[in-house]
Design a protein around this motif. Sequence first.
Motif, PDB file in Angstrom:
ATOM      1  N   LEU A   1       0.828  -1.203   0.000  1.00  0.00           N
ATOM      2  CA  LEU A   1       0.000   0.000   0.000  1.00  0.00           C
ATOM      3  C   LEU A   1       0.862   1.253   0.000  1.00  0.00           C
ATOM      4  O   LEU A   1       0.547   2.258  -0.660  1.00  0.00           O
ATOM      5  CB  LEU A   1      -0.939  -0.016   1.209  1.00  0.00           C
ATOM      6  N   ASN A   2       1.959   1.203   0.732  1.00  0.00           N
ATOM      7  CA  ASN A   2       2.890   2.336   0.761  1.00  0.00           C
ATOM      8  C   ASN A   2       3.505   2.558  -0.619  1.00  0.00           C
ATOM      9  O   ASN A   2       3.673   3.705  -1.070  1.00  0.00           O
ATOM     10  CB  ASN A   2       3.979   2.074   1.799  1.00  0.00           C
ATOM     11  N   LYS A   3       3.825   1.463  -1.322  1.00  0.00           N
ATOM     12  CA  LYS A   3       4.384   1.579  -2.674  1.00  0.00           C
ATOM     13  C   LYS A   3       3.361   2.186  -3.631  1.00  0.00           C
ATOM     14  O   LYS A   3       3.694   3.029  -4.474  1.00  0.00           O
ATOM     15  CB  LYS A   3       4.821   0.186  -3.152  1.00  0.00           C
ATOM     16  N   MET A   4       2.108   1.780  -3.517  1.00  0.00           N
ATOM     17  CA  MET A   4       1.050   2.344  -4.347  1.00  0.00           C
ATOM     18  C   MET A   4       0.887   3.837  -4.085  1.00  0.00           C
ATOM     19  O   MET A   4       0.725   4.635  -5.017  1.00  0.00           O
ATOM     20  CB  MET A   4      -0.276   1.623  -4.066  1.00  0.00           C
ATOM     21  N   SER A   5       0.953   4.227  -2.830  1.00  0.00           N
ATOM     22  CA  SER A   5       0.787   5.639  -2.473  1.00  0.00           C
ATOM     23  C   SER A   5       1.910   6.487  -3.039  1.00  0.00           C
ATOM     24  O   SER A   5       1.677   7.575  -3.589  1.00  0.00           O
ATOM     25  CB  SER A   5       0.720   5.785  -0.949  1.00  0.00           C
TER      26      SER A   5
END
Length: 643
Positions: free
Chosen positions: A153-157
């Motif tokens: 999720l952090n990578k997507m953000s």
Amino acid sequence: MLANQAAHCARAPSIPSCAAEGLDSRIPMLEEPTQGPVDGGGESGSTASAGQNGRSPYKPRISDEDDNMSAEAAAAVICESMESMEREPQEGNVEYKYQLIAPCESRLQHLITQMKWRLQEGQGEALYEIGVSDDGTCRGLSEDDLAASLETLNKMSKALGATATVIRRIQGKEGFIAEVLVRQACSDGDFIDVRIAVVGNVDSGKSTLVGVLTSGKLDNGRGLARSKVFRHRHEIESGRTSSISQQIMGLDAGGKLVHVANGLRELEWSEIVAASSKVFTFIDLAGHERYIKTTVSGMTGCVPDYTMVVVGSNMGVLRMTKEHLGVALALKYPLIFAVTKVDMCPENILKQTLDELTKILKSTGVNKMPVVVKHEGDAVLAAKSMAGDARVAPIFLLSSVTGQSLDLLRLFLNLIPPRKALDSNPDAPAEFHIDDTFYVAGVGAVVAGTMLRGSLTLRNSVLLGPDGHGHFTPVQLKSMMNKRMPVSRVTPGQTATFALKKLRKNQLRKGMILADAALQPKACMRFVAEVLVLHHPTTIGPNYQPVVHCLTVRQASKIVGMEDREVLRTGDRARVTFEFMYRPEYLVLATRLIFREGRTKGIGKVVGLHYTDGSYAELPKDEAALPAGSSASSSSSSCAAAT
């Protein structure tokens, strides 16, 4: 970063039960409102339906055999653990994901595109529920799987220039669930702007609360916080607001407060905005009856996203509080309640105040769901529920001196989204409504207001008007600012100031507009409205002259015609023709209005416009009727109770 937050949360103790006890045991958390007045005693009765299955969109399901459980038990179930939610909404900014463990490249791109859409729905914010299936089942994940999902999720953000922050962890059926706030980082002045009107009776602590929230410093009990909010010397001397004061509070992408630099000085507005991803504009309005016209003008002209009703715990719900509540309900603004001064209020008096407030909110017509916020879980649930159900009315028990529950209020504000603008299409013809005018030495004429639709840049050719004859004059924009920071563009829903070339101050007034030439604006001297009389001691007939408030327009008007009626009394509905007494104004079809005269109050909806050039425009019949919804009925009951 999210993995570290998850590990920290794993070491934290479980969330304690927030079963309602003591003072607010009669206001169950996220309970559906009863139909009809409530006497404030004993357990809550039967609940009203909300949707197909009678539940709020984000209310956790409780099994059928538990439908009659006590309020305390229901609150404990909600806060200790969660077994299921409602199904994932197809629209909005809330997304359910069971797990996000090592997706392939194509799957990752699909997830990024999905996140981009959710951010657009939330105007820059999205809330992800990790560990929850699409059908709402709160399964949960192991600590390792949750950490891996948060890393994805952090990578997507990061791919979208956003920041992801874990708000809280809750226990699911098989493991832990993480609620994550994803917020778009600010770029080129494009921040999330939320406007909150602060109303309530005089001496209830409105200005003090605004000062504490915006400065990040507690009050000393002798007026320190409110002195930073007041605009005039006589306000400081009397301790009472008499004008419309605006103050801002900035939050960065992680939800942290932006208010001081190195702990040594307070930041300027431009510095706060530059460092913030979400900015709250608190519109502090007067509470004294003498300034009711200023308060109503602020609530209609400033177009707030939410209304915060401040109630002094030691004062109870007084007449002017009911007046302001009625106006907010008539304008259909979502409500937030702040019960202040709880540190100096005896327990029995606080209990009486909460009982009275609850009775009003649950009464027939108002139909609100009171939610006393006592823990972080309550604040998160209330914020999510407000995004999908405007009937939720969170109540915060605050103290500006001790700081009680101020952290819960900030957490709640961090999560609530801004309301969508009337027309969010930036390519539509621009329409900017002026609510204040200035003359700055060395700069010239300056106007302030709200961009209702479209967008403006310095290259736009705009029209200013209407003047005393109903004409619109071409003007040139010299510069523009948003929150005292220079910007190159103003988009729908934003407040801004424009410096205009070669204009004198006497050529400007409140209620004018700046409009794109493509809009072809026209002024009207007469207009038709579907009205509801909320309160009048006798009867209303032709030639009655109330003051009409419609967006930034405020002018005395005369009733020149009533369809199929000779007189109007309290509670009557009719189609009425008004005529402005002094000069033409620019009005918009389907806009809600308020008319008043003394303690007489009424609401309405503009359905027809008689333009000064002789033309006429009206709404279709199916859109013209004033809805017989909760706002009208509740406003009527509020004003009647006030008198």
